[in-house]
Design an enzyme around this catalytic site. Sequence first.
Site, PDB file in Angstrom:
ATOM      1  N   ASP A   1      13.678  13.014   9.298  1.00 59.52           N
ATOM      2  CA  ASP A   1      12.766  12.026   8.719  1.00 59.52           C
ATOM      3  C   ASP A   1      11.475  12.709   8.296  1.00 59.52           C
ATOM      4  O   ASP A   1      11.138  13.785   8.776  1.00 59.52           O
ATOM      5  CB  ASP A   1      12.406  10.969   9.774  1.00 59.52           C
ATOM      6  CG  ASP A   1      13.597  10.091  10.108  1.00 59.52           C
ATOM      7  OD1 ASP A   1      14.544  10.050   9.319  1.00 59.52           O
ATOM      8  OD2 ASP A   1      13.555   9.458  11.186  1.00 59.52           O
TER       9      ASP A   1
ATOM     10  N   MET B   1       4.784   0.110  13.723  1.00 58.00           N
ATOM     11  CA  MET B   1       4.802  -0.306  12.304  1.00 58.00           C
ATOM     12  C   MET B   1       4.004  -1.591  12.091  1.00 58.00           C
ATOM     13  O   MET B   1       4.415  -2.458  11.322  1.00 58.00           O
ATOM     14  CB  MET B   1       6.252  -0.486  11.817  1.00 58.00           C
ATOM     15  CG  MET B   1       7.036   0.806  11.792  1.00 58.00           C
ATOM     16  SD  MET B   1       8.783   0.575  11.524  1.00 58.00           S
ATOM     17  CE  MET B   1       9.350   0.131  13.160  1.00 58.00           C
TER      18      MET B   1
ATOM     19  N   LYS C   1      12.007   8.166   4.748  1.00 60.08           N
ATOM     20  CA  LYS C   1      11.569   6.997   3.990  1.00 60.08           C
ATOM     21  C   LYS C   1      10.143   6.737   4.414  1.00 60.08           C
ATOM     22  O   LYS C   1       9.831   6.770   5.585  1.00 60.08           O
ATOM     23  CB  LYS C   1      12.401   5.759   4.348  1.00 60.08           C
ATOM     24  CG  LYS C   1      13.813   5.839   3.863  1.00 60.08           C
ATOM     25  CD  LYS C   1      14.614   4.678   4.359  1.00 60.08           C
ATOM     26  CE  LYS C   1      15.310   5.052   5.642  1.00 60.08           C
ATOM     27  NZ  LYS C   1      16.221   4.075   6.164  1.00 60.08           N
TER      28      LYS C   1
END
Length: 256
Positions: free
Chosen positions: A47, A182, A69
Site C-alpha cells: 500500500d 479514516m 489507494k
Amino acid sequence: MLAPTSTLATELAPGSVALVGAGPGDPELLTLRAWRRLQQADVVLHDHLVGPGVIDNVAASAERICVGKSAGRHSWSQEAIGSLLVQKARAGLRVVRLKGGDPFIFGRGGEEMDVLLAHGISVEVVPGITAALGAAASLGFPLTHRDHAQSCVFVTGHLKDQRMALNWPALAQPNQTVVVYMGVTGLDTITRELQAAGLPGNTPAALIHRATCPEQRVFPTSLAALPATARDHAVRPPSLLVIGQVVRLLARHSVL
Ligand SMILES: C[S@@+](CC[C@H](N)C(=O)[O-])C[C@H]1O[C@@H](n2cnc3c(N)ncnc32)[C@H](O)[C@@H]1O
C-alpha cells in the site's frame, strides 16, 4: 488453505501468499515474522501507506508493486489487486501482500484472503501493530486505564457506501476510549453525532497524524473543537482521532 500461525522458522511456500502487517510506520515495529517474509518474497504488493523504511527490508531481488489507494486517487481497484495476487501466486511465486498496520484492522485483509482461498491459494496472515497501538505507545498514553477507560473501541469513519452508520449511543459511553480510523473527512459528522448522543463537548480528544513516523504530529483538543483544530492545523490523512479521558494523560509527556 489457511496456514498455521506457528510458522516462524518456516519458508514462505512458492505459490502461496502472506498477508503481512507492516505496522504503523516505524520499521522497528515490524514483527520478526514480517521481516522474515519480506526477505523471502519474490514479489511484494504494498500500500502507499507503507513507508520507505519498511520497504527497504524487502529482498533486493524481489519485485515491488505499489497497489496503494489514497483518497481521490484510486489507482488500483480491489478486484485488480485480488487478480494480481492470484496471478502471481499461480505463477509459483512467493507473494507478500504488505499492508499498513494490521491486515485485519480496516485493511481489507479479510476480503483479499477470501479471494485467495476461493482460488485454492494458501494464505498466511502475519499480524502487525495497528495504528492505534503505535500511536498510544509512541505518545505515551494508554488506551485503557483503570481510572479513565474500561473499554476501547476502534471504528472507521469511512464506510463502503460513504454513509457513516455508526452506533453513536454505544460510542458515546463514559469511561471508554474511541479511536476513529479514516475519520478526518467526516470530523463534522462525528463530532456532532457523538455530542447528540450525550458525550460532553469538553471530552478530551486528539488528532494524531502519521504516528511513529518522523512526520508524527499530535494535536490535543476537545470533542467539540476537533473540526476547528483539524482546520487550523491542516490535518490530513493518515490521521487518527482519539476521544476519551485517556487523552488527558498525553499532557504529562514532553512529546508535546
Ligand atoms: C485503510 S486504514 C488501514 C489501517 C491499518 N490496517 C492499521 O491497522 O493501522 C488507513 C487509516 O489508518 C490510520 N492510520 C494508519 N497509519 C497511521 C499512522 N501512522 N498514524 C495515524 N493514523 C494512521 C489512518 O486513519 C488512515 O486513514
